[in-house]
Design a protein around this motif. Structure first.
Motif, short mmCIF file in Angstrom:
data_model
loop_
_atom_site.label_atom_id
_atom_site.label_comp_id
_atom_site.label_asym_id
_atom_site.label_seq_id
_atom_site.Cartn_x
_atom_site.Cartn_y
_atom_site.Cartn_z
N ASP A 97 0.86 -1.19 0.00
CA ASP A 97 0.00 0.00 0.00
C ASP A 97 0.89 1.24 0.00
OD1 ASP A 97 -1.69 2.20 0.79
OD2 ASP A 97 -3.16 0.72 1.48
N ALA A 98 1.10 1.82 -1.18
CA ALA A 98 2.05 2.91 -1.32
C ALA A 98 1.66 4.14 -0.53
CB ALA A 98 2.23 3.26 -2.80
N ALA A 99 0.37 4.45 -0.46
CA ALA A 99 -0.07 5.65 0.27
C ALA A 99 0.23 5.52 1.76
CB ALA A 99 -1.55 5.89 0.03
N LYS A 100 -0.12 4.39 2.34
CA LYS A 100 0.17 4.17 3.76
C LYS A 100 1.67 4.11 4.01
CE LYS A 100 -4.12 1.75 4.93
NZ LYS A 100 -4.73 0.47 5.37
N LEU A 101 2.37 3.46 3.11
CA LEU A 101 3.81 3.28 3.27
C LEU A 101 4.55 4.61 3.22
CD1 LEU A 101 6.12 1.32 3.59
CD2 LEU A 101 6.11 0.97 1.12
N ARG A 102 4.16 5.47 2.27
CA ARG A 102 4.83 6.77 2.16
C ARG A 102 4.60 7.62 3.42
NH1 ARG A 102 7.25 8.67 -2.07
NH2 ARG A 102 6.25 7.22 -3.53
N LEU A 103 3.40 7.58 3.95
CA LEU A 103 3.10 8.32 5.17
C LEU A 103 3.90 7.77 6.35
CD1 LEU A 103 1.13 10.56 6.19
CD2 LEU A 103 -0.43 8.71 6.84
N TYR A 104 3.99 6.45 6.43
CA TYR A 104 4.74 5.82 7.52
C TYR A 104 6.22 6.19 7.46
CZ TYR A 104 6.77 2.24 10.50
OH TYR A 104 7.48 1.58 11.48
N CYS A 105 6.80 6.15 6.27
CA CYS A 105 8.22 6.48 6.14
C CYS A 105 8.47 7.95 6.47
CB CYS A 105 8.70 6.15 4.73
SG CYS A 105 8.71 4.38 4.35
N THR A 426 -1.39 -13.66 10.02
CA THR A 426 -2.06 -12.99 8.90
C THR A 426 -1.76 -11.50 8.88
OG1 THR A 426 -4.07 -12.74 10.24
CG2 THR A 426 -3.91 -14.68 8.83
N LEU A 427 -1.77 -10.94 7.68
CA LEU A 427 -1.53 -9.52 7.48
C LEU A 427 -2.74 -8.80 6.90
CD1 LEU A 427 2.05 -9.76 5.95
CD2 LEU A 427 1.47 -9.01 8.26
N GLY A 428 -3.67 -9.53 6.31
CA GLY A 428 -4.86 -8.91 5.75
C GLY A 428 -5.88 -8.61 6.82
N GLY A 429 -6.81 -7.74 6.49
CA GLY A 429 -7.85 -7.39 7.45
C GLY A 429 -8.77 -6.33 6.91
N LEU A 430 -9.31 -5.53 7.80
CA LEU A 430 -10.27 -4.50 7.40
C LEU A 430 -9.62 -3.46 6.51
CD1 LEU A 430 -11.94 -4.06 10.89
CD2 LEU A 430 -12.89 -5.28 8.91
N ARG A 431 -10.34 -3.04 5.51
CA ARG A 431 -9.84 -1.99 4.63
C ARG A 431 -9.98 -0.65 5.35
NH1 ARG A 431 -12.31 0.09 -1.13
NH2 ARG A 431 -10.56 1.44 -1.69
N THR A 432 -8.89 0.08 5.44
CA THR A 432 -8.88 1.34 6.17
C THR A 432 -8.16 2.43 5.37
OG1 THR A 432 -6.81 0.77 7.29
CG2 THR A 432 -8.86 0.20 8.44
N SER A 457 -5.81 -4.12 7.26
CA SER A 457 -4.81 -4.35 6.22
C SER A 457 -3.91 -3.12 6.17
CB SER A 457 -5.50 -4.57 4.87
OG SER A 457 -4.55 -4.69 3.84
N GLY A 458 -2.64 -3.32 6.47
CA GLY A 458 -1.75 -2.19 6.63
C GLY A 458 -0.87 -1.93 5.42
N LEU A 459 0.44 -1.92 5.65
CA LEU A 459 1.41 -1.56 4.63
C LEU A 459 1.63 -2.64 3.58
CD1 LEU A 459 4.27 -0.29 7.00
CD2 LEU A 459 2.47 1.11 5.96
N HIS A 460 1.39 -3.89 3.95
CA HIS A 460 1.98 -5.01 3.25
C HIS A 460 1.27 -5.41 1.97
CE1 HIS A 460 2.94 -5.22 7.55
NE2 HIS A 460 4.12 -5.61 7.13
N GLY A 461 2.09 -5.87 1.02
CA GLY A 461 1.60 -6.59 -0.14
C GLY A 461 1.86 -8.06 0.08
#
Length: 491
Positions: A97-105, A426-432, A457-461
């Motif tokens: 998830d590029a949008a979440k990842l960019r914000l996290y970094c 698991t890494l998948g989950g609710l869409r946020t 569902s967080g950063l991960h692919g």
């Protein structure tokens, strides 16, 4: 209790009322609760177990942080949010998830400061060698940033930050976070299991929970934040969404059964990447990097100096098994005894041909792989899979095969039988959204409902790097807790 949402006019007067209700007290719940209190909200935290911690407390304790933290600088490394993003986008992909990842970094260095201010300590020293988990108090570790192809995509810098404890550091991390939450004045109810969301029209306004056999109504004036963990302990959900995990072990506290995900889904929430998982193969990284990791056909398939979670995913999901670590006596003796983790060879042979026969591999396959590996290692390069020259050395007979299916007790566990040698969560989950707002199937926020941690569902692919769970969980937990501020009242 059914996970279907309950209309507010059917539950009567609340037993407890608060501004922000956090469901789950692992690291994501702790971050959400503390941040909401810091913003002036009244906070109540529900935890189904008898004490806080959850799977976070049983973890290795690594937090993936970068962008120039004080620990990185003290150890002589320059880092930027851009380099961190470039590495993680590749290592957590495809489909991170590029949008979440960019914000996290972008917020990572500040997030380090937040953790340190809450009492999480980090020693200013680096653990150099590849490992699942250092048996030292070093505060920084490499997590594959200096391996091919990632070292060519971004300037390498170690970003695995750890509390100063040998071995698992999750409990130390959680002790600091729990103390901060209690010190901030949040109310905590343990032994309390949320079962269903309460709705007022479309808005989530609380939960019905069970405590000591009694159903209780918890009302939230501003938001409910779900931080209930993943679903690796729910066999039915695994069968529906990630059936390839059913045969393997589980990395959890035994309570990651998807309760929060199911409650939100029953209220119309969408999910994302439910098949994504972290997989850990019990191959010893310190040994694999000094030798060869091969599949059942005797062929190498990945450079052994990558983050071990990546070679685990490649081995378990994409290779014919079983996989083996092939090494010689010099490689084994080069590893300090405590860092061998009890691993012992199960086959030793005078020649590669003999070892090949013992392992039931195709004729000539392992012999050819060893011959090719040694030819390139003698020249100090690995043009096939690009393992760093630092770890290259020709393997000399006799050769040994190590079986990851036996776990880190190695040959001592042969009498207990052979499993798969892999464990997962698991890494998948609710869409946020990046702020933790839970989205419904059309993509609109579910009013009053937020989620963080493995419930979302967080950063991960398709990839994973250690520390991107605890790091992402606490980071998004903080952002989700903004629901407790006046700016979120209308949501």
């Amino acid at each position: 209790m059914s996970p279907r949402p309950v209309p507010v006019d059917e539950v009567g007067e609340p037993d407890h009322e608060t501004d922000v209700l956090v469901v789950g007290f692992g690291c994501a719940g702790a971050a959400a609760a503390h941040e909401a209190r810091a913003r002036g909200a009244r906070v109540l935290v529900l935890e189904r177990a008898g004490a806080p911690g959850g799977s976070s407390a049983l973890s290795g304790g690594e937090l993936y942080l970068g962008g120039g933290t004080p620990v990185q600088r003290a150890c002589g490394f320059t880092d930027t949010a851009e380099d961190m993003f470039a590495y993680l986008e590749a290592a957590l992909g495809p489909h991170a998830d590029a949008a979440k990842l960019r914000l996290y970094c972008a917020g990572s260095a500040a997030h380090f400061d937040w953790l340190r201010d809450l009492g999480v300590e980090f020693q200013h020293s680096l653990h150099e060698a590849p490992t699942w988990m250092p048996l030292t108090t070093d505060g920084l570790m490499w997590l594959g940033e200096n391996a091919w192809p990632y070292a060519e995509l971004a300037r390498p810098a170690p970003r695995g930050h750890r509390p100063p404890v040998p071995g698992p550091g999750g409990r130390v991390l959680m002790d600091a976070l729990v103390a901060a939450v209690r010190g901030a004045g949040a109310v905590v109810h343990v032994d309390t299991r949320a079962g269903a969301l309460i709705r007022d029209g479309d808005r989530v306004v609380g939960v019905v929970a069970r405590r000591y056999g009694r159903d209780l109504v918890y009302r939230a004036r501003r938001a409910v934040v779900l931080t209930t963990g993943g679903f690796v302990d729910n066999e039915r959900m695994l069968a529906d969404h990630a059936p390839d995990l059913l045969a393997h072990g589980k990395v959890s506290d035994g309570l990651d059964d998807g309760d929060g995900i199911l409650m939100a889904m029953a209220a119309g929430a969408a999910t994302r990447r439910m098949a994504a998982a972290q997989i850990a193969l019990t191959a010893l990284p310190a040994l694999a990097v000094r030798g060869m990791l091969v599949n059942a056909r005797g062929r190498r398939f990945i450079n052994e100096d990558v983050y071990p979670g990546l070679f685990s995913i490649a081995a378990v999901r994409h290779q014919p098994g079983p996989c083996w670590v092939i090494a010689d006596e010099a490689a084994y003796e080069d590893i300090p005894e405590p860092e061998r983790w009890g691993v012992r060879p199960v086959h030793v042979a005078a020649t590669a041909a003999e070892l090949e026969r013992d392992l039931g591999m195709p004729d000539g396959a392992l012999r050819g792989a060893v011959r090719e590996y040694n030819r390139h290692a003698a020249r100090g390069a690995d043009p096939v899979l690009r393992k760093s020259g630092r770890w290259l050395r020709p393997l000399r007979a006799p050769l040994a095969a190590f079986d990851p299916r036996l776990g880190f007790a190695g040959g001592a566990r042969r009498s207990a039988g052979i499993g798969t040698g892999a464990a997962a969560f698991t890494l998948g989950g609710l869409r946020t959204t990046p702020d933790g707002a839970v989205l419904d199937v059309p993509g609109e926020p579910v009013p009053g409902l937020f989620a963080a941690g493995r419930a979302s569902s967080g950063l991960h692919g398709d990839g994973y790097v250690s520390g991107t769970s605890l790091g992402d969980d606490t980071f998004v937990g903080r952002r989700a807790s903004h629901a407790g501020s006046p700016a979120w009242d209308a949501r």
